[in-house]
Design a protein around this motif. Structure first.
Motif, PDB file in Angstrom:
ATOM      1  N   VAL A 230       8.559  -2.779 -15.837  1.00 17.50           N
ATOM      2  CA  VAL A 230       9.351  -3.905 -16.327  1.00 17.50           C
ATOM      3  C   VAL A 230       9.668  -4.855 -15.187  1.00 17.50           C
ATOM      4  O   VAL A 230       9.714  -6.072 -15.363  1.00 17.50           O
ATOM      5  CB  VAL A 230      10.661  -3.409 -16.982  1.00 17.50           C
ATOM      6  CG1 VAL A 230      11.576  -4.571 -17.322  1.00 17.50           C
ATOM      7  CG2 VAL A 230      10.352  -2.625 -18.226  1.00 17.50           C
ATOM      8  N   ILE A 231       9.873  -4.309 -13.988  1.00 18.65           N
ATOM      9  CA  ILE A 231      10.153  -5.165 -12.846  1.00 18.65           C
ATOM     10  C   ILE A 231       8.888  -5.869 -12.385  1.00 18.65           C
ATOM     11  O   ILE A 231       8.884  -7.061 -12.081  1.00 18.65           O
ATOM     12  CB  ILE A 231      10.725  -4.334 -11.689  1.00 18.65           C
ATOM     13  CG1 ILE A 231      12.038  -3.690 -12.091  1.00 18.65           C
ATOM     14  CG2 ILE A 231      10.899  -5.178 -10.445  1.00 18.65           C
ATOM     15  CD1 ILE A 231      12.558  -2.724 -11.062  1.00 18.65           C
TER      16      ILE A 231
ATOM     17  N   PRO B  25       6.681  -9.033 -14.747  1.00 21.76           N
ATOM     18  CA  PRO B  25       7.070 -10.438 -14.576  1.00 21.76           C
ATOM     19  C   PRO B  25       6.611 -11.006 -13.239  1.00 21.76           C
ATOM     20  O   PRO B  25       6.315 -12.205 -13.141  1.00 21.76           O
ATOM     21  CB  PRO B  25       8.594 -10.389 -14.639  1.00 21.76           C
ATOM     22  CG  PRO B  25       8.906  -9.200 -15.443  1.00 21.76           C
ATOM     23  CD  PRO B  25       7.846  -8.211 -15.123  1.00 21.76           C
ATOM     24  N   LEU B  26       6.535 -10.156 -12.223  1.00 17.69           N
ATOM     25  CA  LEU B  26       6.060 -10.642 -10.935  1.00 17.69           C
ATOM     26  C   LEU B  26       4.549 -10.853 -10.948  1.00 17.69           C
ATOM     27  O   LEU B  26       4.022 -11.647 -10.179  1.00 17.69           O
ATOM     28  CB  LEU B  26       6.441  -9.656  -9.826  1.00 17.69           C
ATOM     29  CG  LEU B  26       7.948  -9.522  -9.617  1.00 17.69           C
ATOM     30  CD1 LEU B  26       8.266  -8.382  -8.678  1.00 17.69           C
ATOM     31  CD2 LEU B  26       8.502 -10.811  -9.063  1.00 17.69           C
TER      32      LEU B  26
ATOM     33  N   VAL C  29       2.979 -12.055 -13.505  1.00 17.75           N
ATOM     34  CA  VAL C  29       2.648 -13.143 -14.435  1.00 17.75           C
ATOM     35  C   VAL C  29       2.012 -14.363 -13.781  1.00 17.75           C
ATOM     36  O   VAL C  29       1.027 -14.879 -14.315  1.00 17.75           O
ATOM     37  CB  VAL C  29       3.887 -13.534 -15.261  1.00 17.75           C
ATOM     38  CG1 VAL C  29       3.669 -14.831 -16.001  1.00 17.75           C
ATOM     39  CG2 VAL C  29       4.218 -12.448 -16.254  1.00 17.75           C
ATOM     40  N   PRO C  30       2.500 -14.850 -12.624  1.00 15.84           N
ATOM     41  CA  PRO C  30       1.816 -16.016 -12.031  1.00 15.84           C
ATOM     42  C   PRO C  30       0.339 -15.743 -11.779  1.00 15.84           C
ATOM     43  O   PRO C  30      -0.513 -16.599 -12.038  1.00 15.84           O
ATOM     44  CB  PRO C  30       2.552 -16.239 -10.715  1.00 15.84           C
ATOM     45  CG  PRO C  30       3.879 -15.625 -10.915  1.00 15.84           C
ATOM     46  CD  PRO C  30       3.680 -14.479 -11.831  1.00 15.84           C
TER      47      PRO C  30
ATOM     48  N   ILE D 181      -1.502 -15.726 -15.133  1.00 17.39           N
ATOM     49  CA  ILE D 181      -1.643 -17.048 -15.740  1.00 17.39           C
ATOM     50  C   ILE D 181      -2.847 -17.776 -15.154  1.00 17.39           C
ATOM     51  O   ILE D 181      -3.653 -18.358 -15.872  1.00 17.39           O
ATOM     52  CB  ILE D 181      -0.373 -17.881 -15.527  1.00 17.39           C
ATOM     53  CG1 ILE D 181       0.763 -17.314 -16.366  1.00 17.39           C
ATOM     54  CG2 ILE D 181      -0.604 -19.327 -15.875  1.00 17.39           C
ATOM     55  CD1 ILE D 181       2.056 -18.048 -16.183  1.00 17.39           C
ATOM     56  N   PHE D 182      -2.968 -17.747 -13.850  1.00 11.24           N
ATOM     57  CA  PHE D 182      -4.072 -18.471 -13.218  1.00 11.24           C
ATOM     58  C   PHE D 182      -5.346 -17.649 -13.161  1.00 11.24           C
ATOM     59  O   PHE D 182      -6.400 -18.167 -12.844  1.00 11.24           O
ATOM     60  CB  PHE D 182      -3.674 -18.902 -11.807  1.00 11.24           C
ATOM     61  CG  PHE D 182      -2.649 -19.986 -11.783  1.00 11.24           C
ATOM     62  CD1 PHE D 182      -1.339 -19.708 -11.397  1.00 11.24           C
ATOM     63  CD2 PHE D 182      -2.976 -21.265 -12.162  1.00 11.24           C
ATOM     64  CE1 PHE D 182      -0.392 -20.712 -11.382  1.00 11.24           C
ATOM     65  CE2 PHE D 182      -2.021 -22.267 -12.152  1.00 11.24           C
ATOM     66  CZ  PHE D 182      -0.742 -21.992 -11.760  1.00 11.24           C
TER      67      PHE D 182
ATOM     68  N   ASN E  85      -8.255 -18.671 -15.502  1.00 10.67           N
ATOM     69  CA  ASN E  85      -8.774 -20.024 -15.363  1.00 10.67           C
ATOM     70  C   ASN E  85      -9.753 -20.048 -14.209  1.00 10.67           C
ATOM     71  O   ASN E  85      -9.388 -19.761 -13.077  1.00 10.67           O
ATOM     72  CB  ASN E  85      -7.621 -20.988 -15.103  1.00 10.67           C
ATOM     73  CG  ASN E  85      -8.120 -22.393 -14.956  1.00 10.67           C
ATOM     74  OD1 ASN E  85      -9.235 -22.703 -15.372  1.00 10.67           O
ATOM     75  ND2 ASN E  85      -7.330 -23.240 -14.343  1.00 10.67           N
TER      76      ASN E  85
ATOM     77  N   SER F 169      -9.167 -21.667 -10.532  1.00 10.67           N
ATOM     78  CA  SER F 169      -7.934 -21.555  -9.761  1.00 10.67           C
ATOM     79  C   SER F 169      -7.980 -20.574  -8.621  1.00 10.67           C
ATOM     80  O   SER F 169      -6.947 -20.097  -8.214  1.00 10.67           O
ATOM     81  CB  SER F 169      -6.765 -21.186 -10.639  1.00 10.67           C
ATOM     82  OG  SER F 169      -7.120 -21.036 -11.930  1.00 10.67           O
TER      83      SER F 169
ATOM     84  N   ILE G 154      -5.518 -21.313  -5.900  1.00  9.56           N
ATOM     85  CA  ILE G 154      -4.121 -21.046  -6.253  1.00  9.56           C
ATOM     86  C   ILE G 154      -3.835 -19.558  -6.127  1.00  9.56           C
ATOM     87  O   ILE G 154      -2.784 -19.133  -5.628  1.00  9.56           O
ATOM     88  CB  ILE G 154      -3.830 -21.519  -7.686  1.00  9.56           C
ATOM     89  CG1 ILE G 154      -4.097 -23.000  -7.783  1.00  9.56           C
ATOM     90  CG2 ILE G 154      -2.395 -21.207  -8.061  1.00  9.56           C
ATOM     91  CD1 ILE G 154      -3.803 -23.579  -9.131  1.00  9.56           C
TER      92      ILE G 154
ATOM     93  N   MET H 261       1.468 -15.775  -0.375  1.00  7.80           N
ATOM     94  CA  MET H 261       2.922 -15.751  -0.513  1.00  7.80           C
ATOM     95  C   MET H 261       3.414 -14.327  -0.754  1.00  7.80           C
ATOM     96  O   MET H 261       4.430 -13.900  -0.177  1.00  7.80           O
ATOM     97  CB  MET H 261       3.358 -16.655  -1.680  1.00  7.80           C
ATOM     98  CG  MET H 261       3.169 -18.124  -1.389  1.00  7.80           C
ATOM     99  SD  MET H 261       4.079 -19.221  -2.521  1.00  7.80           S
ATOM    100  CE  MET H 261       3.715 -18.552  -4.117  1.00  7.80           C
TER     101      MET H 261
ATOM    102  N   LEU I 227       6.105 -12.150   1.478  1.00 11.23           N
ATOM    103  CA  LEU I 227       7.254 -11.560   0.803  1.00 11.23           C
ATOM    104  C   LEU I 227       7.244 -10.048   0.949  1.00 11.23           C
ATOM    105  O   LEU I 227       8.257  -9.412   1.253  1.00 11.23           O
ATOM    106  CB  LEU I 227       7.220 -11.947  -0.673  1.00 11.23           C
ATOM    107  CG  LEU I 227       8.423 -11.555  -1.510  1.00 11.23           C
ATOM    108  CD1 LEU I 227       9.657 -12.272  -1.020  1.00 11.23           C
ATOM    109  CD2 LEU I 227       8.169 -11.872  -2.971  1.00 11.23           C
TER     110      LEU I 227
END
Lengths: 207, 51, 235
Positions: free
Chosen positions: A161-162, A165-166, A168-169, A172-173, A176, A179, A182, A189, A193
């Motif tokens: 669950v944690i 969501p991390l 997802v970026p 999403i790309f 495609n 990308s 990206i 990044m 982090l």
């Protein structure tokens, strides 16, 4: 650092059938597709691009406890930290190990899989690139979440669950095809982090 | 009054939305309020036992 | 654990309760009157626009609560003052409920207005994600028994999550411009007329008062828990 890496890889790949198992996992996840959606080749080609990411995410995510926990529970982590006081070395070594064991098989069998799902050659290269950078980023993310939640046993779904969501970026790309820069940026990044947060997490538990 | 209840034909939407909102916040309030009361009770019991 | 709250501050939090409850009820009464009766129906949307009066404040506070949560986590990291950890934990449940309310009321508002219960645009997807961020934060607190450790980990995750939200929003936005050129901007409220400002303002105020009420109650729960723990330790 290479000594540590060699040791980690040896332990992880000790059962040499690991490659076979992870490859089978990816293949089987994808095999479900024609059963679920029928054998229309155009449709399968589109779905493949997405489902391959699900297979990758699951492979990285569900095994995340193996990054640090084994050493932590043995008490070996303390010893390793004494030997390598710069935590970044340890984190990178664990990262590389996790990637090699749970992502590399995908890239080895990706040509065959793409062939099975009617993917064209140029698409294949772009998909490969996207998956590659995405996998790096996702393993970085999983590394720091695992380092933060070291002691908690059997909480893999909470960690999912944690983590999702991390992810997802990247997801999403990921589908495609244009990308990959990206995704490269995102994975860099996550690298930065992850270095900070994993080190913080490790220090929490081993002090 | 009729106009209030029927809301120009959108009645089920508006009333379910408002209903959900108020029921949820009332539950939120009551749960926390009861939790607080339980703690106060425990504290009273401890204080009484001491004296 | 020394909360570093002065007795005077604790007193204010306790004494404020009845005043807060009364003012919340009064504010909601006025708010309902203005939202449901006094304000005119929208020219295009008709009466369904009234849902905006509960949806918009909920969405605002869902986001504000997470900002408080993340900000409090940052302050906790800097000062290590336990009060910030408590503020974060107390606001989490409230924020989660408001996110849920905004998702549900938004969906109900969407159906008659735009014809769909749900659409994967940047705002809605980010709100859904926000819900899961709250959920993960709350679960994390419950699953780690060492409370000191729990503060540190939850705080780290809150901050990471806070950074993630704009990334998601940007990503989905970008993705949507690629795949769905004509996206409906779901939260673009009808051009705000003064007759709509009033109910919106009152409902926002009422929701805010409610939020403070519950927040203070949760703070008192933490304070009492702390007191009980210290008494039991002394024994």
């Amino acid at each position: 650092m290479f000594a540590l890496l060699k040791r980690d890889l040896y332990l992880a790949l000790y059962s040499s059938s690991s490659f076979f198992y992870t490859s089978s996992f990816f293949i089987l996840v994808l095999i479900i597709l024609p059963f679920l959606f029928g054998t229309n080749d155009v449709q399968l080609q589109v779905l493949f691009k997405g489902i391959i990411w699900i297979g990758l995410s699951l492979s990285i995510l569900l095994t995340m406890e193996r990054i640090f926990n084994a050493d932590y529970e043995d008490g070996n982590l303390d010893i390793i930290i004494q030997r390598y006081p710069s935590l970044e070395t340890i984190i990178i070594s664990k990262f590389i190990t996790h990637w090699i064991v749970y992502c590399l098989p995908l890239f080895i069998i990706l040509p065959i899989l793409s062939f099975l799902f009617y993917v064209s050659l140029d698409s294949f290269f772009l998909i490969f690139l996207n998956l590659f950078f995405g996998s790096l980023g996702m393993v970085f993310i999983v590394t720091f979440v695992s380092a933060l939640t070291l002691g908690a046993k059997r909480t893999i779904f909470l960690k999912a669950v944690i983590v999702i969501p991390l992810f997802v970026p990247f997801l999403i790309f990921g589908t495609n095809l244009e990308s990959w820069p990206i995704l490269l940026a995102l994975s860099m990044m996550s690298f930065v982090l992850s270095m900070y947060v994993s080190a913080y997490g490790l220090r929490l538990y081993v002090e | 009054m009729n106009e209030l209840i029927s809301m120009g034909g959108y009645a089920p939407f508006i009333w379910s939305a408002y209903g959900f909102f108020f029921i949820t916040i009332i539950i939120l309030f009551i749960t926390n309020f009861l939790r607080l009361k339980k703690r106060e009770e425990v504290l009273n019991k401890i204080n009484n036992n001491r004296d | 654990m020394n909360l570093r709250l002065t007795n005077k501050q604790i007193n204010i939090i306790e004494k404020a309760n009845p005043f807060l409850i009364v003012s919340t009820i009064v504010a909601f009464t006025f708010g309902l009157y203005f939202s449901l009766l006094q304000s005119p129906p929208d020219y295009i949307q008709g009466d369904s626009m009234r849902i905006m009066y509960i949806h918009v404040p909920s969405a605002w506070f869902a986001l504000m609560a997470y900002t408080i949560l993340a900000g409090s986590s940052v302050l906790w990291f800097i000062t290590r003052n336990p009060i910030f950890s408590i503020i974060a934990r107390s606001i989490a449940q409230i924020g989660m409920i408001f996110t849920l309310i905004s998702l549900v009321t938004g969906s109900i508002w969407g159906k008659p207005t735009w014809g769909v219960w749900w659409v994967w645009d940047a705002r809605l997807t980010s709100m859904l994600l926000l819900f899961f961020l709250y959920l993960a934060y709350i679960f994390l607190w419950q699953s780690i028994t060492n409370k000191d450790l729990a503060s540190k980990i939850s705080a780290a995750l809150a901050i990471v999550g806070f950074v993630n939200i704009p990334i998601i929003k940007f990503s989905v936005d970008w993705w949507n411009t690629l795949h769905q050129p004509a996206t409906i901007s779901k939260l673009s409220s009808p051009s705000i007329d003064i007759s709509m400002m009033v109910p919106l303002f009152i409902m926002t105020l009422a929701t805010f008062l409610f939020l403070i009420t519950v927040f203070f109650i949760r703070l008192r729960i933490e304070i009492l828990d702390n007191k009980i723990l210290r008494i039991r330790e002394v024994k």
